[in-house]
Design a protein around this motif. Structure first.
Motif, PDB file in Angstrom:
ATOM      1  N   ARG A 497     -11.008  -9.598  -2.181  1.00  0.00           N
ATOM      2  CA  ARG A 497     -12.270 -10.013  -2.803  1.00  0.00           C
ATOM      3  C   ARG A 497     -12.985 -11.060  -1.951  1.00  0.00           C
ATOM      4  O   ARG A 497     -14.220 -11.019  -1.796  1.00  0.00           O
ATOM      5  N   ASP A 498     -12.222 -12.022  -1.408  1.00  0.00           N
ATOM      6  CA  ASP A 498     -12.834 -13.063  -0.583  1.00  0.00           C
ATOM      7  C   ASP A 498     -13.473 -12.471   0.669  1.00  0.00           C
ATOM      8  O   ASP A 498     -14.487 -12.997   1.166  1.00  0.00           O
ATOM      9  N   ALA A 499     -12.885 -11.376   1.183  1.00  0.00           N
ATOM     10  CA  ALA A 499     -13.453 -10.726   2.379  1.00  0.00           C
ATOM     11  C   ALA A 499     -14.684  -9.904   2.022  1.00  0.00           C
ATOM     12  O   ALA A 499     -15.475  -9.539   2.910  1.00  0.00           O
ATOM     13  N   GLY A 500     -14.841  -9.554   0.736  1.00  0.00           N
ATOM     14  CA  GLY A 500     -16.018  -8.795   0.303  1.00  0.00           C
ATOM     15  C   GLY A 500     -15.997  -7.353   0.743  1.00  0.00           C
ATOM     16  O   GLY A 500     -17.057  -6.781   1.053  1.00  0.00           O
ATOM     17  N   ILE A 501     -14.808  -6.721   0.763  1.00  0.00           N
ATOM     18  CA  ILE A 501     -14.720  -5.307   1.158  1.00  0.00           C
ATOM     19  C   ILE A 501     -14.156  -4.501  -0.010  1.00  0.00           C
ATOM     20  O   ILE A 501     -13.458  -5.040  -0.878  1.00  0.00           O
ATOM     21  N   PRO A 502     -14.436  -3.186  -0.042  1.00  0.00           N
ATOM     22  CA  PRO A 502     -13.841  -2.340  -1.074  1.00  0.00           C
ATOM     23  C   PRO A 502     -12.315  -2.284  -0.899  1.00  0.00           C
ATOM     24  O   PRO A 502     -11.812  -2.326   0.225  1.00  0.00           O
ATOM     25  N   PHE A 503     -11.598  -2.172  -2.010  1.00  0.00           N
ATOM     26  CA  PHE A 503     -10.139  -2.146  -1.937  1.00  0.00           C
ATOM     27  C   PHE A 503      -9.616  -0.911  -1.209  1.00  0.00           C
ATOM     28  O   PHE A 503      -8.527  -0.936  -0.638  1.00  0.00           O
ATOM     29  N   ASP A 504     -10.403   0.190  -1.201  1.00  0.00           N
ATOM     30  CA  ASP A 504      -9.909   1.396  -0.543  1.00  0.00           C
ATOM     31  C   ASP A 504     -10.019   1.324   0.980  1.00  0.00           C
ATOM     32  O   ASP A 504      -9.624   2.262   1.686  1.00  0.00           O
ATOM     33  N   LYS A 505     -10.535   0.207   1.494  1.00  0.00           N
ATOM     34  CA  LYS A 505     -10.621   0.040   2.945  1.00  0.00           C
ATOM     35  C   LYS A 505      -9.330  -0.531   3.544  1.00  0.00           C
ATOM     36  O   LYS A 505      -9.216  -0.643   4.769  1.00  0.00           O
ATOM     37  N   VAL A 506      -8.391  -0.906   2.696  1.00  0.00           N
ATOM     38  CA  VAL A 506      -7.119  -1.418   3.190  1.00  0.00           C
ATOM     39  C   VAL A 506      -5.971  -0.599   2.605  1.00  0.00           C
ATOM     40  O   VAL A 506      -6.098   0.006   1.531  1.00  0.00           O
ATOM     41  N   ALA A 507      -4.864  -0.590   3.334  1.00  0.00           N
ATOM     42  CA  ALA A 507      -3.652   0.100   2.876  1.00  0.00           C
ATOM     43  C   ALA A 507      -2.454  -0.806   3.128  1.00  0.00           C
ATOM     44  O   ALA A 507      -2.478  -1.654   4.030  1.00  0.00           O
ATOM     45  N   ILE A 508      -1.435  -0.613   2.331  1.00  0.00           N
ATOM     46  CA  ILE A 508      -0.196  -1.386   2.463  1.00  0.00           C
ATOM     47  C   ILE A 508       0.922  -0.436   2.876  1.00  0.00           C
ATOM     48  O   ILE A 508       1.142   0.591   2.227  1.00  0.00           O
ATOM     49  N   GLU A 509       1.592  -0.779   3.970  1.00  0.00           N
ATOM     50  CA  GLU A 509       2.737   0.010   4.447  1.00  0.00           C
ATOM     51  C   GLU A 509       4.037  -0.657   4.032  1.00  0.00           C
ATOM     52  O   GLU A 509       4.208  -1.867   4.203  1.00  0.00           O
ATOM     53  N   ILE A 510       4.967   0.142   3.488  1.00  0.00           N
ATOM     54  CA  ILE A 510       6.255  -0.377   3.028  1.00  0.00           C
ATOM     55  C   ILE A 510       7.369   0.544   3.505  1.00  0.00           C
ATOM     56  O   ILE A 510       7.203   1.762   3.545  1.00  0.00           O
ATOM     57  N   THR A 511       8.485  -0.067   3.875  1.00  0.00           N
ATOM     58  CA  THR A 511       9.701   0.696   4.159  1.00  0.00           C
ATOM     59  C   THR A 511      10.562   0.686   2.902  1.00  0.00           C
ATOM     60  O   THR A 511      10.855  -0.376   2.363  1.00  0.00           O
ATOM     61  N   GLU A 512      10.936   1.858   2.404  1.00  0.00           N
ATOM     62  CA  GLU A 512      11.696   1.956   1.156  1.00  0.00           C
ATOM     63  C   GLU A 512      13.058   1.290   1.286  1.00  0.00           C
ATOM     64  O   GLU A 512      13.703   1.367   2.333  1.00  0.00           O
ATOM     65  N   SER A 513      13.469   0.602   0.227  1.00  0.00           N
ATOM     66  CA  SER A 513      14.710  -0.185   0.250  1.00  0.00           C
ATOM     67  C   SER A 513      15.809   0.495  -0.540  1.00  0.00           C
ATOM     68  O   SER A 513      15.564   1.156  -1.556  1.00  0.00           O
TER      69      SER A 513
END
Length: 639
Positions: A497-513
């Motif tokens: 929100r502080d960056a002022g961009i849509p949420f769909d412009k970022v992605a989160i990468e995770i390695t399954e545990s």
């Protein structure tokens, strides 16, 4: 006023002699056990010294009182005052010592210090004035004296009362068994004092100071030998090294880690314990053995009295090889000498740990100059990461964002990318993730690094969008440790929100545990964030642990096939068929498949045949500063 004969006869030297003997024994124990010289322990040693001085001066005073007439009177006054002074000082220090162990608020601690110093000063001064002006201890003539005991006795009782008040009021700040033991030792002192008064005795007053000292020594500073191996506790190793560095006394430290011994309660086999004890006792003169942790021991050798130490090392290695042939216990052995480059005891402990963590099993390593330089660089990285973590500045210039463009097969364009982390540190320059990420995770500094990269990535997306470039999304890697943070979701949404961009412009990468608790934390946070529009990648599929059931439970959008699957698919048809079927399965379940590590046309063509939606690798670009990503992007058409 009492006659001198009854005054002298009411005393026996037994109590003071016992005090002196006990303190001498405690001093020997302190000397041979290498107790860590904390400020509290140094104060405790001063308490013992005051008690010893009180016992000696009281013994001398009482013996010389029997020679009244042949012995200078002024010396008797001095001896008597030294006794009272030492007892009062010991009691004042007891009060401060117990307060320090409780770790009270600074204002409370200062108040107790002031009270202790004030009470000591008042009673020591009044006692001195009493001797000078005749209202305290006074020798009236060669047959009568005025004992003046009420002055030091009142000080004694007041200090005892204050110590009890501190224990009652703040005892919850100490481990309960310690408080109980202190109560018991004070009660024993009170009983001895009462018995002494009932029988008009004056022999055991000073000995009452010994009971709390014994309790403190045992409860807070004891460091007994392990009788099976003859080893001392790990803290003693630090003390041993510190003493050597202060005295510029060269040490040789031989560290042994039996790797199966990391489990709690592990003991070396009996025959091995016997061998360890013999080696530490007879291979070198004056060597000390220390139990560093379960399955870890260290032998400290003074080189000043072991000029042929190299022969001793060879004998130890030979003996250990014999033991290894019998027991087949995997091990690591590190051998290090004190050196000018390392001037703190903790550096030697950390240096050993650093070297050992990078060794292979069943290896013996002599620490060399190259190891020291690598360790110092490692230590510098740790310090910089600690500073970054403490500052919590999301714009910290030491943390850089690189990225690798990702090719979208469907559009034929580069419209996504993966953000990558780098450090640029003043003394050593660029540091890559394979070097600092494990350090950050080990020391729990990884979360702030993840937030910094995520924030800088979001801000860069905002800048690129403002410049007219089309970005579908940029992904950022997060550790499973990040998802354990209580405010993870709040931090992520606030940064976007502080960056002022849509949420769909970022992605989160995770390695399954594999860990169940980690999985539950991950699942909770992902579902909390999914409605925001953030995309989720499953990273490194095909390596380590991949549980299909768990993958199905999590709201992933894109599955990243690891480079190892790209390589395997090119090695034989069987592997290619397996990878193709897995990718087809994910494709049918509406997941997009991204292949990492695409390096040439063959990799690209094969991945396209295996249901790829996205391709990433050196064929398209090496990692670049994120500011250069615009070179791969297209501008949007505004009409």
């Amino acid at each position: 006023m009492i006659d001198i004969t009854s005054y002298v006869n009411g005393y026996s030297p037994v109590g003071d002699i016992i005090v002196m003997a006990v303190i001498i024994v405690m001093a020997i124990l302190i000397r041979v056990t290498y107790i860590r010289q904390s400020s509290e322990f140094k104060m405790f040693k001063v308490i013992l010294l005051c008690t010893l001085i009180a016992a000696i001066s009281n013994l001398v005073f009482r013996q010389n009182m029997g020679k009244l007439g042949d012995y200078p009177v002024f010396l008797l006054y001095i001896e008597k005052y030294i006794t009272h002074f030492s007892v009062l000082l010991a009691l004042a220090l007891y009060l401060i010592y117990i307060k320090n162990q409780m770790k009270l608020p600074e204002s409370t601690g200062r108040m107790i210090d002031f009270i202790s110093i004030a009470v000591f000063t008042v009673f020591a001064s009044v006692d001195l004035l009493g001797m000078m002006f005749g209202f305290g201890f006074s020798i009236i003539d060669y047959e009568n004296i005025q004992p003046g005991q009420y002055i030091p006795a009142c000080g004694y009782l007041l200090f005892a009362f204050l110590i009890l008040c501190i224990l009652i009021r703040f005892g919850k700040h100490m481990y309960r068994p310690v408080v109980i033991a202190l109560y018991a030792s004070i009660f024993m002192s009170f009983v001895i004092t009462c018995i002494q008064q009932k029988h008009d005795q004056k022999s055991f007053t000073i000995s009452t100071l010994i009971f709390p000292a014994i309790a403190i020594m045992y409860l807070m500073h004891s460091n007994p030998y392990n009788l099976e191996t003859g080893s001392l506790h790990a803290d003693s190793l630090i003390e041993n090294i510190e003493n050597a560095l202060k005295k510029k006394d060269d040490l040789l430290i031989i560290f042994l880690h039996i790797t199966e011994g990391d489990r709690k309660g592990y003991k070396f086999p009996k025959e091995m314990r016997d061998t360890i004890r013999e080696v530490s006792t007879y291979m070198f003169k004056g060597a000390k053995l220390f139990q560093v942790a379960e399955g870890k021991i260290a032998l400290s050798v003074r080189l000043a009295i072991n000029s042929d130490y190299s022969k001793g090392i060879d004998n130890i290695i030979s003996t250990f090889n014999e033991q290894y042939a019998i027991y087949k216990k995997d091990y690591k052995m590190v051998i290090i000498r004190t050196m000018d480059e390392l001037d703190k005891a903790d550096d030697y402990i950390q240096m050993i740990d650093y070297v050992e963590n990078r060794m292979l099993q069943n290896e013996i390593h002599y620490v060399n100059d190259e190891d020291v330089e690598r360790y110092k660089s490692h230590k510098y990285i740790v310090e910089q990461l600690a500073d970054i973590n403490s500052r919590k500045d999301l714009r910290d210039p030491r943390v850089l964002v690189y990225c690798q463009p990702v090719y979208n097969i469907e559009t034929g364009k580069f419209d996504t990318a993966e953000a990558l982390m780098r450090l640029r540190l003043e003394k050593i320059g660029m540091v890559f993730p394979d070097r600092f990420i494990p350090i950050a995770e080990k020391h729990h500094y990884i979360h702030i690094l993840s937030l910094i990269i995520f924030s800088k990535t979001c801000n860069e997306i905002r800048r690129q969008l403002d410049d007219g470039y089309f970005i579908k999304r940029i992904s950022v890697n997060f550790s499973i440790l990040d998802f354990k943070e209580k405010d993870f979701c709040e931090n992520i949404t606030k940064i976007v929100r502080d960056a002022g961009i849509p949420f769909d412009k970022v992605a989160i990468e995770i390695t399954e545990s594999q860990n169940e608790k980690d999985f539950m934390a991950l699942k909770e946070k992902l579902f909390e964030l999914r409605d925001s529009g953030i995309t989720f990648y499953l990273d490194d599929f095909g390596t380590g642990y991949s549980n299909m059931e768990r993958i199905m439970e999590l709201p992933f959008d894109i599955i990243k096939f690891d480079r190892s699957l790209v390589i395997a698919s090119g090695s034989d048809n069987k592997s290619k068929t397996m990878v193709t079927h897995m990718a087809h399965m994910f494709n049918d379940m509406k997941y997009d498949v991204l292949y990492e590590g695409v390096e040439d046309d063959n990799d690209q063509n094969r991945c396209k045949e295996m249901y790829a939606r996205y391709l990433q690798g050196y064929k398209y670009s090496k990692p670049i500063p994120i500011e250069q990503l615009s070179e791969f992007l297209e501008r949007e058409n505004f009409e």
